[in-house]
Write a protein that holds these residues in place. Sequence first.
Motif, mmCIF file in Angstrom:
data_model
loop_
_atom_site.group_PDB
_atom_site.id
_atom_site.type_symbol
_atom_site.label_atom_id
_atom_site.label_comp_id
_atom_site.label_asym_id
_atom_site.label_seq_id
_atom_site.Cartn_x
_atom_site.Cartn_y
_atom_site.Cartn_z
ATOM 1 N N ILE A 115 -2.970 3.401 1.177
ATOM 2 C CA ILE A 115 -1.930 3.962 0.310
ATOM 3 C C ILE A 115 -0.956 2.877 -0.152
ATOM 4 O O ILE A 115 0.252 3.047 -0.158
ATOM 5 N N ALA A 116 -1.535 1.752 -0.573
ATOM 6 C CA ALA A 116 -0.764 0.658 -1.165
ATOM 7 C C ALA A 116 -1.604 0.052 -2.285
ATOM 8 O O ALA A 116 -2.821 0.238 -2.341
ATOM 9 N N TYR A 117 -0.951 -0.692 -3.163
ATOM 10 C CA TYR A 117 -1.643 -1.303 -4.298
ATOM 11 C C TYR A 117 -2.082 -2.704 -3.917
ATOM 12 O O TYR A 117 -1.520 -3.716 -4.359
ATOM 13 N N VAL A 118 -3.108 -2.761 -3.060
ATOM 14 C CA VAL A 118 -3.608 -4.014 -2.514
ATOM 15 C C VAL A 118 -5.119 -4.056 -2.669
ATOM 16 O O VAL A 118 -5.759 -3.038 -2.938
ATOM 17 N N GLN A 119 -5.691 -5.240 -2.448
ATOM 18 C CA GLN A 119 -7.127 -5.412 -2.626
ATOM 19 C C GLN A 119 -7.904 -5.429 -1.325
ATOM 20 O O GLN A 119 -9.130 -5.557 -1.332
ATOM 21 N N ASP A 120 -7.227 -5.294 -0.221
ATOM 22 C CA ASP A 120 -7.911 -5.205 1.060
ATOM 23 C C ASP A 120 -7.116 -4.292 1.974
ATOM 24 O O ASP A 120 -5.876 -4.280 1.920
ATOM 25 N N ASP A 121 -7.810 -3.532 2.802
ATOM 26 C CA ASP A 121 -7.142 -2.579 3.685
ATOM 27 C C ASP A 121 -6.023 -3.214 4.501
ATOM 28 O O ASP A 121 -4.983 -2.603 4.737
ATOM 29 N N GLY A 122 -6.236 -4.449 4.955
ATOM 30 C CA GLY A 122 -5.290 -5.106 5.842
ATOM 31 C C GLY A 122 -4.186 -5.880 5.155
ATOM 32 O O GLY A 122 -3.346 -6.490 5.838
ATOM 33 N N ASP A 123 -4.164 -5.876 3.828
ATOM 34 C CA ASP A 123 -3.114 -6.610 3.114
ATOM 35 C C ASP A 123 -1.768 -5.908 3.245
ATOM 36 O O ASP A 123 -1.680 -4.697 3.030
ATOM 37 N N PRO A 124 -0.703 -6.628 3.567
ATOM 38 C CA PRO A 124 0.629 -6.007 3.643
ATOM 39 C C PRO A 124 1.278 -5.924 2.272
ATOM 40 O O PRO A 124 0.851 -6.564 1.312
ATOM 41 N N GLY A 125 2.360 -5.144 2.197
ATOM 42 C CA GLY A 125 3.173 -5.100 0.988
ATOM 43 C C GLY A 125 2.618 -4.199 -0.093
ATOM 44 O O GLY A 125 1.598 -3.529 0.062
ATOM 45 N N HIS A 126 3.327 -4.176 -1.219
ATOM 46 C CA HIS A 126 2.962 -3.395 -2.405
ATOM 47 C C HIS A 126 2.721 -1.933 -2.055
ATOM 48 O O HIS A 126 1.731 -1.309 -2.478
ATOM 49 N N LEU A 127 3.638 -1.368 -1.276
ATOM 50 C CA LEU A 127 3.492 -0.001 -0.802
ATOM 51 C C LEU A 127 3.680 1.006 -1.927
ATOM 52 O O LEU A 127 4.472 0.800 -2.847
ATOM 53 N N SER A 128 2.975 2.112 -1.820
ATOM 54 C CA SER A 128 3.234 3.267 -2.680
ATOM 55 C C SER A 128 4.527 3.927 -2.232
ATOM 56 O O SER A 128 5.049 3.645 -1.142
ATOM 57 N N THR A 129 5.046 4.825 -3.048
ATOM 58 C CA THR A 129 6.278 5.517 -2.647
ATOM 59 C C THR A 129 6.041 6.440 -1.473
ATOM 60 O O THR A 129 6.944 6.660 -0.663
ATOM 61 N N VAL A 130 4.838 6.986 -1.337
ATOM 62 C CA VAL A 130 4.597 7.849 -0.170
ATOM 63 C C VAL A 130 4.611 7.028 1.113
ATOM 64 O O VAL A 130 5.136 7.477 2.140
#
Length: 437
Positions: free
Chosen positions: A276-291
């Motif tokens: 539930i983030a705008y990232v290219q890998d499951d384990g990438d931090p940051g770029h969170l969605s509002t939910v």
Amino acid sequence: MLTRRTALLSAVAATALSAGSAHTASAAPRTAGRVRLTLPAPSGPYPVGTVSLRLVDTARADPWTTAQSYRELMVSVRYPARDTEGHPRAPQMLPGEAAGFAVVNNLADVPADQVDWAATRTHAHQGAPVDRDRGPYPVVCYSPGAGDPRSLGTTLCDDLASRGYVVVMLDHTYDATAVQFPGGRVERTVLPAEYDKAYPDEKRIRALLKKTMAVRVADTRFLLDALPRALPRELRGTPDWDRIGMFGHSAGGFTALQAMHDDRRIAAGADLDGVIAYVQDDGDPGHLSTVAADGLDRPFLLIGKDGNDLSTVPSWNALWRHSRGPREGLTLRGAEHATFTDEEAMIPQLARRLGLPRRTVVKNIGTIAPARAIPAERACLASFFDRRLGGRYDSGLPGRVPQARPFARRAAPAHRRSSAPGASAGVRPGASTARPR
């Protein structure tokens, strides 16, 4: 996972776009000698009926094409039926949808052109009369993964309907591989071409992901607005619009929780292995969605493939820490990303009929056998909605499913993510190490 599945579609974009116009119906592939597949029967006490509906949002221009001043969707409604005699079983995919899926799909190392996708029958019967004696029934909406058709969630959706739910399966037009409308017109996915235009610019890729999710959430909210009036007369009064839940796989799981965040009509949501983030890998931090950044104040369920849990997926960790409502999470041991779709039932059949190697099966659906994975998914999902929406056919708590390992009660601090293989709570010795799709 939204980005990864979009990237997979991009890899076959040239083939997809040369297969024919997105605005004309495609002939179904020749079926002689092609493999035919079956789906597991639902486990609930009710037979299942189904109708398909075309919904048109005249207040919104289609965001994916300039040729259309409105947004057009197809949905399938599953429901408990009184009887099914004389009502044929519905196909999983219509001919145009099957042709599109054969050309563009998320199957890894599977010769999709050797499969008669239009031949598969679901266990839902077209136009069967609804069982009104036990209604009205809670409503559960379903959103598929990026690039997937709604029909790839048939196994779980038919099962929920057989347990006493009205289940609405939503196709996101121009996102799904192919959507067939009344009259035979087919609209195909534009995601491969959109991804190719964005690649390799990270900002443009992230913007595409945000657009994809915004379109999906808007589709969901329109669905909730339009469906009560769009239902055929014989189904009106059957859904209980005061008890609405939603679930989805991959990008569809993201859609379910984001729509729940944005629309309070959705009382409970389940995310099947969707970051539930705008990232290219499951384990990438940051770029969170509002939910993920805001959390939820209503019940939600996270189910991850083997290795995906609060310690390895930062966006899940953020959601868990920021939420105030009831939350449940578990890892399905031995599962891969596509385990939570109809591929779990289909891939082993394809492997037997086409002589596919074991590594192809594991790459697609992990090491867990369908005889274990499908009952576990059904039990966890049905139990969650039974308890959160007041259903009547409780299958037991998710923790009673042997293949499922619950998340820890508390999320770890954001800086304590482990990146070591096998470090997540859901991994057991000997579990699949196949790379996620």
